[in-house]
Scaffold this motif. Structure first.
Motif, PDB file in Angstrom:
ATOM      1  N   ARG A   1       0.847  -1.195   0.000  1.00 52.21           N
ATOM      2  CA  ARG A   1       0.000   0.000   0.000  1.00 52.21           C
ATOM      3  C   ARG A   1       0.879   1.241   0.000  1.00 52.21           C
ATOM      4  NH1 ARG A   1      -3.734  -2.278   4.715  1.00 52.21           N
ATOM      5  NH2 ARG A   1      -4.929  -3.738   3.455  1.00 52.21           N
ATOM      6  N   MET A   2       0.470   2.219  -0.764  1.00 53.91           N
ATOM      7  CA  MET A   2       1.184   3.494  -0.875  1.00 53.91           C
ATOM      8  C   MET A   2       2.580   3.330  -1.472  1.00 53.91           C
ATOM      9  SD  MET A   2      -0.078   5.315   2.625  1.00 53.91           S
ATOM     10  CE  MET A   2       0.533   6.911   2.135  1.00 53.91           C
ATOM     11  N   ALA A   3       2.789   2.313  -2.299  1.00 53.58           N
ATOM     12  CA  ALA A   3       4.106   2.053  -2.893  1.00 53.58           C
ATOM     13  C   ALA A   3       4.474   3.132  -3.908  1.00 53.58           C
ATOM     14  CB  ALA A   3       4.122   0.686  -3.568  1.00 53.58           C
ATOM     15  N   THR A   4       5.755   3.409  -3.954  1.00 48.10           N
ATOM     16  CA  THR A   4       6.333   4.267  -4.972  1.00 48.10           C
ATOM     17  C   THR A   4       7.720   3.720  -5.284  1.00 48.10           C
ATOM     18  OG1 THR A   4       6.847   6.544  -5.614  1.00 48.10           O
ATOM     19  CG2 THR A   4       7.307   5.926  -3.329  1.00 48.10           C
ATOM     20  N   GLY A   5       8.246   4.041  -6.438  1.00 52.82           N
ATOM     21  CA  GLY A   5       9.563   3.541  -6.799  1.00 52.82           C
ATOM     22  C   GLY A   5       9.704   3.428  -8.298  1.00 52.82           C
ATOM     23  N   TYR A   6      10.570   2.510  -8.718  1.00 55.20           N
ATOM     24  CA  TYR A   6      10.772   2.311 -10.144  1.00 55.20           C
ATOM     25  C   TYR A   6      11.184   0.878 -10.413  1.00 55.20           C
ATOM     26  CZ  TYR A   6      15.810   2.692  -9.271  1.00 55.20           C
ATOM     27  OH  TYR A   6      17.088   2.491  -8.815  1.00 55.20           O
ATOM     28  N   SER A   7      11.036   0.480 -11.669  1.00 54.59           N
ATOM     29  CA  SER A   7      11.441  -0.862 -12.091  1.00 54.59           C
ATOM     30  C   SER A   7      12.358  -0.739 -13.301  1.00 54.59           C
ATOM     31  CB  SER A   7      10.225  -1.713 -12.449  1.00 54.59           C
ATOM     32  OG  SER A   7       9.619  -1.232 -13.632  1.00 54.59           O
ATOM     33  N   VAL A   8      13.294  -1.678 -13.389  1.00 58.29           N
ATOM     34  CA  VAL A   8      14.161  -1.786 -14.552  1.00 58.29           C
ATOM     35  C   VAL A   8      13.996  -3.203 -15.080  1.00 58.29           C
ATOM     36  CG1 VAL A   8      16.527  -1.697 -15.419  1.00 58.29           C
ATOM     37  CG2 VAL A   8      15.804  -0.119 -13.600  1.00 58.29           C
ATOM     38  N   ALA A   9      13.506  -3.317 -16.293  1.00 57.51           N
ATOM     39  CA  ALA A   9      13.279  -4.622 -16.922  1.00 57.51           C
ATOM     40  C   ALA A   9      14.302  -4.807 -18.031  1.00 57.51           C
ATOM     41  CB  ALA A   9      11.865  -4.703 -17.481  1.00 57.51           C
ATOM     42  N   THR A  10      15.055  -5.899 -17.939  1.00 59.29           N
ATOM     43  CA  THR A  10      16.106  -6.201 -18.905  1.00 59.29           C
ATOM     44  C   THR A  10      15.742  -7.459 -19.675  1.00 59.29           C
ATOM     45  OG1 THR A  10      17.707  -5.287 -17.347  1.00 59.29           O
ATOM     46  CG2 THR A  10      18.580  -6.607 -19.159  1.00 59.29           C
ATOM     47  N   PRO A  11      15.742  -7.416 -21.008  1.00 65.62           N
ATOM     48  CA  PRO A  11      15.434  -8.630 -21.768  1.00 65.62           C
ATOM     49  C   PRO A  11      16.557  -9.653 -21.621  1.00 65.62           C
ATOM     50  CG  PRO A  11      16.088  -6.866 -23.260  1.00 65.62           C
ATOM     51  CD  PRO A  11      16.053  -6.274 -21.884  1.00 65.62           C
ATOM     52  N   VAL A  12      16.189 -10.910 -21.337  1.00 66.04           N
ATOM     53  CA  VAL A  12      17.186 -11.980 -21.224  1.00 66.04           C
ATOM     54  C   VAL A  12      16.995 -13.042 -22.302  1.00 66.04           C
ATOM     55  CG1 VAL A  12      17.714 -11.636 -18.785  1.00 66.04           C
ATOM     56  CG2 VAL A  12      15.850 -13.145 -19.421  1.00 66.04           C
ATOM     57  N   VAL A  13      15.800 -13.155 -22.861  1.00 61.70           N
ATOM     58  CA  VAL A  13      15.530 -14.041 -23.998  1.00 61.70           C
ATOM     59  C   VAL A  13      14.660 -13.258 -24.977  1.00 61.70           C
ATOM     60  CG1 VAL A  13      14.442 -16.167 -24.815  1.00 61.70           C
ATOM     61  CG2 VAL A  13      15.585 -16.138 -22.592  1.00 61.70           C
ATOM     62  N   VAL A  14      15.133 -13.135 -26.198  1.00 58.76           N
ATOM     63  CA  VAL A  14      14.353 -12.474 -27.239  1.00 58.76           C
ATOM     64  C   VAL A  14      14.379 -13.386 -28.462  1.00 58.76           C
ATOM     65  CG1 VAL A  14      14.123 -10.450 -28.728  1.00 58.76           C
ATOM     66  CG2 VAL A  14      15.018 -10.183 -26.397  1.00 58.76           C
TER      67      VAL A  14
ATOM     68  N   VAL B   1      11.488 -12.845 -22.635  1.00 56.67           N
ATOM     69  CA  VAL B   1      11.622 -12.967 -21.183  1.00 56.67           C
ATOM     70  C   VAL B   1      12.369 -11.747 -20.657  1.00 56.67           C
ATOM     71  CG1 VAL B   1      12.552 -14.347 -19.276  1.00 56.67           C
ATOM     72  CG2 VAL B   1      11.691 -15.485 -21.330  1.00 56.67           C
ATOM     73  N   TYR B   2      11.804 -11.113 -19.651  1.00 61.50           N
ATOM     74  CA  TYR B   2      12.434  -9.967 -18.998  1.00 61.50           C
ATOM     75  C   TYR B   2      12.770 -10.314 -17.559  1.00 61.50           C
ATOM     76  CZ  TYR B   2      11.403  -6.501 -22.591  1.00 61.50           C
ATOM     77  OH  TYR B   2      11.382  -5.777 -23.742  1.00 61.50           O
ATOM     78  N   GLU B   3      13.907  -9.816 -17.107  1.00 57.10           N
ATOM     79  CA  GLU B   3      14.256  -9.859 -15.687  1.00 57.10           C
ATOM     80  C   GLU B   3      13.953  -8.481 -15.120  1.00 57.10           C
ATOM     81  OE1 GLU B   3      17.955 -10.992 -12.772  1.00 57.10           O
ATOM     82  OE2 GLU B   3      18.402 -10.352 -14.808  1.00 57.10           O
ATOM     83  N   PHE B   4      13.173  -8.452 -14.028  1.00 54.40           N
ATOM     84  CA  PHE B   4      12.792  -7.189 -13.394  1.00 54.40           C
ATOM     85  C   PHE B   4      13.574  -6.971 -12.107  1.00 54.40           C
ATOM     86  CE2 PHE B   4       9.015  -5.115 -15.188  1.00 54.40           C
ATOM     87  CZ  PHE B   4       8.720  -5.979 -16.209  1.00 54.40           C
ATOM     88  N   ASP B   5      14.128  -5.791 -11.964  1.00 58.63           N
ATOM     89  CA  ASP B   5      14.631  -5.301 -10.689  1.00 58.63           C
ATOM     90  C   ASP B   5      13.688  -4.179 -10.295  1.00 58.63           C
ATOM     91  OD1 ASP B   5      17.055  -6.862 -10.325  1.00 58.63           O
ATOM     92  OD2 ASP B   5      17.855  -5.747 -12.029  1.00 58.63           O
ATOM     93  N   VAL B   6      13.016  -4.335  -9.159  1.00 60.36           N
ATOM     94  CA  VAL B   6      12.023  -3.361  -8.725  1.00 60.36           C
ATOM     95  C   VAL B   6      12.464  -2.778  -7.390  1.00 60.36           C
ATOM     96  CG1 VAL B   6       9.577  -2.976  -8.206  1.00 60.36           C
ATOM     97  CG2 VAL B   6      10.228  -4.693  -9.909  1.00 60.36           C
ATOM     98  N   TYR B   7      12.512  -1.453  -7.339  1.00 62.96           N
ATOM     99  CA  TYR B   7      12.927  -0.727  -6.141  1.00 62.96           C
ATOM    100  C   TYR B   7      11.700  -0.009  -5.600  1.00 62.96           C
ATOM    101  CZ  TYR B   7      17.342  -1.846  -8.266  1.00 62.96           C
ATOM    102  OH  TYR B   7      18.386  -2.525  -8.829  1.00 62.96           O
ATOM    103  N   VAL B   8      11.258  -0.420  -4.395  1.00 66.03           N
ATOM    104  CA  VAL B   8       9.973   0.025  -3.873  1.00 66.03           C
ATOM    105  C   VAL B   8      10.133   0.618  -2.480  1.00 66.03           C
ATOM    106  CG1 VAL B   8       7.641  -0.719  -3.241  1.00 66.03           C
ATOM    107  CG2 VAL B   8       8.801  -1.799  -5.158  1.00 66.03           C
TER     108      VAL B   8
END
Length: 126
Positions: free
Chosen positions: A92-105, A111-118
């Motif tokens: 609840r009340m989350a804020t932040g950002y995500s970085v999604a990097t393709p690992v299989v195309v 397929v994306y790998e997500f790093d999420v900073y919350v």
């Protein structure tokens, strides 16, 4: 990690995409399923870029029943940074950002790998 199996490799302007994909703990196909990535997107740029809304819906572990909402611009096949705009349950009340990097195309799998900073405040139910 999110696994996307696109049915149409050519996204033309105005195309609407709906996703309900696996959310796995790691990159291995046998990793623990921790939830679903559910959302939608529409191609808004003549370059094939999308505007996307994704909810990470957690169904296992500490965050079971919680969600994270991510919104922003996407160009498929490249690293994507998007804001976290909210959440439910533990987020609840989350804020932040995500970085999604393709690992299989490939033609049949993205397929994306997500790093999420919350940042969020854990709320206690009354």
């Amino acid at each position: 990690m999110i696994v996307i199996n696109p049915n149409n490799n050519s996204l033309t302007f105005g195309t609407i995409v709906v996703v309900d994909d696996m959310l796995l703990e790691g990159l291995d196909d046998n990793s623990t399923l921790i939830g679903r990535s559910q959302g939608l997107g529409a191609t808004v740029g003549r370059d094939g870029s999308l505007e996307s809304m994704i909810n990470f819906v957690f169904t296992e572990g500490k965050y079971n029943g919680s969600t994270l909402a991510i919104y922003g611009r996407v160009v498929l096949g490249v690293t994507i940074e998007r804001p976290v705009i909210g959440g439910t349950g533990m987020f609840r009340m989350a804020t932040g950002y995500s970085v999604a990097t393709p690992v299989v195309v490939s033609a049949s799998k993205l397929v994306y790998e997500f790093d999420v900073y919350v940042w969020h405040k854990e709320m206690k139910d009354n």
